[in-house]
Design a protein around this motif. Sequence first.
Motif, PDB file in Angstrom:
ATOM      1  N   SER A 137       0.728  -1.266   0.134  1.00  0.00           N
ATOM      2  CA  SER A 137      -0.024   0.077   0.230  1.00  0.00           C
ATOM      3  C   SER A 137       0.669   1.388   0.090  1.00  0.00           C
ATOM      4  N   ASP A 138       2.358   1.130   0.526  1.00  0.00           N
ATOM      5  CA  ASP A 138       2.956   2.336   0.767  1.00  0.00           C
ATOM      6  C   ASP A 138       3.232   2.660  -0.902  1.00  0.00           C
ATOM      7  N   VAL A 139       3.646   1.645  -1.638  1.00  0.00           N
ATOM      8  CA  VAL A 139       4.348   1.422  -2.926  1.00  0.00           C
ATOM      9  C   VAL A 139       3.248   2.138  -3.794  1.00  0.00           C
ATOM     10  N   LEU A 140       2.008   2.132  -3.774  1.00  0.00           N
ATOM     11  CA  LEU A 140       0.866   2.469  -4.461  1.00  0.00           C
ATOM     12  C   LEU A 140       0.720   3.830  -4.214  1.00  0.00           C
ATOM     13  N   GLN A 141       1.168   4.354  -3.093  1.00  0.00           N
ATOM     14  CA  GLN A 141       1.161   5.779  -2.578  1.00  0.00           C
ATOM     15  C   GLN A 141       2.223   6.626  -2.910  1.00  0.00           C
ATOM     16  N   GLY A 142       3.136   6.002  -3.804  1.00  0.00           N
ATOM     17  CA  GLY A 142       4.493   6.730  -4.121  1.00  0.00           C
ATOM     18  C   GLY A 142       5.709   6.605  -3.051  1.00  0.00           C
ATOM     19  N   LEU A 143       5.570   5.699  -2.130  1.00  0.00           N
ATOM     20  CA  LEU A 143       6.709   5.511  -1.170  1.00  0.00           C
ATOM     21  C   LEU A 143       7.376   4.295  -1.408  1.00  0.00           C
ATOM     22  N   ASN A 144       8.573   4.265  -1.136  1.00  0.00           N
ATOM     23  CA  ASN A 144       9.171   2.900  -1.277  1.00  0.00           C
ATOM     24  C   ASN A 144       9.481   2.214  -2.447  1.00  0.00           C
ATOM     25  N   MET A 145       9.473   3.126  -3.675  1.00  0.00           N
ATOM     26  CA  MET A 145       9.225   2.611  -5.062  1.00  0.00           C
ATOM     27  C   MET A 145      10.613   2.170  -5.706  1.00  0.00           C
ATOM     28  N   GLN A 146      11.690   2.528  -4.790  1.00  0.00           N
ATOM     29  CA  GLN A 146      12.980   2.329  -5.494  1.00  0.00           C
ATOM     30  C   GLN A 146      13.286   1.068  -6.156  1.00  0.00           C
ATOM     31  N   MET A 147      13.063  -0.044  -5.420  1.00  0.00           N
ATOM     32  CA  MET A 147      13.399  -1.278  -5.544  1.00  0.00           C
ATOM     33  C   MET A 147      12.497  -1.870  -6.818  1.00  0.00           C
ATOM     34  N   PHE A 148      11.066  -1.413  -6.960  1.00  0.00           N
ATOM     35  CA  PHE A 148      10.265  -1.638  -7.867  1.00  0.00           C
ATOM     36  C   PHE A 148      10.579  -1.140  -9.161  1.00  0.00           C
ATOM     37  N   ASP A 303      -3.682   2.639   5.174  1.00  0.00           N
ATOM     38  CA  ASP A 303      -2.770   1.375   5.499  1.00  0.00           C
ATOM     39  C   ASP A 303      -3.633  -0.140   5.396  1.00  0.00           C
ATOM     40  N   THR A 304      -3.323  -0.693   4.176  1.00  0.00           N
ATOM     41  CA  THR A 304      -4.204  -1.833   4.004  1.00  0.00           C
ATOM     42  C   THR A 304      -2.997  -3.140   3.799  1.00  0.00           C
ATOM     43  N   ASP A 305      -3.624  -4.231   4.273  1.00  0.00           N
ATOM     44  CA  ASP A 305      -2.811  -5.417   4.156  1.00  0.00           C
ATOM     45  C   ASP A 305      -2.624  -5.696   2.486  1.00  0.00           C
ATOM     46  N   LEU A 306      -2.002  -6.986   2.243  1.00  0.00           N
ATOM     47  CA  LEU A 306      -1.625  -7.249   0.747  1.00  0.00           C
ATOM     48  C   LEU A 306      -2.743  -7.369  -0.155  1.00  0.00           C
ATOM     49  N   THR A 307      -3.753  -8.234   0.433  1.00  0.00           N
ATOM     50  CA  THR A 307      -4.804  -8.475  -0.308  1.00  0.00           C
ATOM     51  C   THR A 307      -5.665  -7.511  -0.811  1.00  0.00           C
ATOM     52  N   ASP A 308      -6.145  -6.498   0.185  1.00  0.00           N
ATOM     53  CA  ASP A 308      -6.960  -5.332   0.004  1.00  0.00           C
ATOM     54  C   ASP A 308      -5.843  -4.378  -0.972  1.00  0.00           C
ATOM     55  N   ALA A 309      -4.839  -4.260  -0.690  1.00  0.00           N
ATOM     56  CA  ALA A 309      -3.788  -3.559  -1.829  1.00  0.00           C
ATOM     57  C   ALA A 309      -3.672  -3.850  -3.199  1.00  0.00           C
ATOM     58  N   LEU A 310      -3.611  -5.333  -3.191  1.00  0.00           N
ATOM     59  CA  LEU A 310      -3.973  -5.844  -4.538  1.00  0.00           C
ATOM     60  C   LEU A 310      -5.327  -5.567  -5.174  1.00  0.00           C
ATOM     61  N   LYS A 311      -6.187  -5.801  -4.341  1.00  0.00           N
ATOM     62  CA  LYS A 311      -7.491  -5.502  -4.895  1.00  0.00           C
ATOM     63  C   LYS A 311      -7.725  -4.152  -5.520  1.00  0.00           C
ATOM     64  N   ASN A 312      -7.142  -2.979  -4.668  1.00  0.00           N
ATOM     65  CA  ASN A 312      -7.242  -1.835  -4.563  1.00  0.00           C
ATOM     66  C   ASN A 312      -6.771  -1.460  -6.232  1.00  0.00           C
TER      67      ASN A 312
END
Length: 325
Positions: A137-148, A303-312
């Motif tokens: 969910s952090d990555v989807l909001q523009g944070l911690n994107m470097q490794m991706f 702040d969502t878990d992985l399942t919800d982040a992928l769903k979003n």
Amino acid sequence: VLYCKFPFDGMKKVYRAHDKAEALDIISSMMNEYLMAKLDGAERDERFLYLYNKLALTVCDVAERLIRELALSDFRPVDFELEIGNNGEIPSYEVDAKNGKVVISGFIDRVDTAVINGKTYLRVVDYKSSGKAFKLSDVLQGLNMQMFIYLFALWQNGGEKYGDITPAGVLYYPANSPLISAERGENADDVALKKQKKCRMQGIVLNDCDVVVAMDRSAGGLYIPVDFNAKGEMKGSLIRLNQLEKLKEKADEVLAEMADALHSGAIEAVPSYGASYKHVCEYCDYKSVCSYEEDIPVRELFDTDLTDALKNLEEEEDTADGLDE
């Protein structure tokens, strides 16, 4: 016998040790060589030298864990400090924005590959001395994107170097020696297992059983954030290939939005605020530049878990497709 190859000043040295004491001697010797050649060791004070030499114990622990992990993995490190950029082996990662292009360069700590069922899979590994709590969910909001972004750069531009590749994941490797509770005289293997459980890599792995087993043949989730339940079903931090494709599109969109905002002069002091970002401004060396004070406006993070982040991620993509129609 411990065995691993370490790149050091452009050379690959073979590291062999019959016990930890010998391994520590080898590592200490290598660190002393680096200290004298690169850090003006003769000019350093006693406190610096004490702390520097103490690092040898941590490096020895990390090396031992790496060797144990690689002994149970089909993935092999093929590049260290790989440069992405105009002067690198991999071209810069570029994203179109309204007023030009975003051009990204950098260095990847480690790149691993494995050939599985005739296909080449690739993962990126980042060493973290303080650990890493991964949240998609952090990555989807523009944070911690470097490794991706690095993974996407290799996926998009790495064909000449690696051939036809499939992304296998992003992993953060704890480069530290954690404290654990152990009984006096406890078996060394049991102590190592306790340490390993505290040092499992964080991140996300391709949702493919063959890839997961290739990363950790013990299938017990000791090294990667995925294991198997009693029914033999995978559980953990997993992402499908089509979801990775959507994540790449989302990351490109976020990067373009950031660039357009900066180009238009939108640089307001509005810090991100969420579960992992509650006190970042308090410890920032540059907060005076932003005229930071308590109770300033913040950007609230979901702040969502992985399942919800992928769903979003998938729902957002479906909505965008509907608008295009």
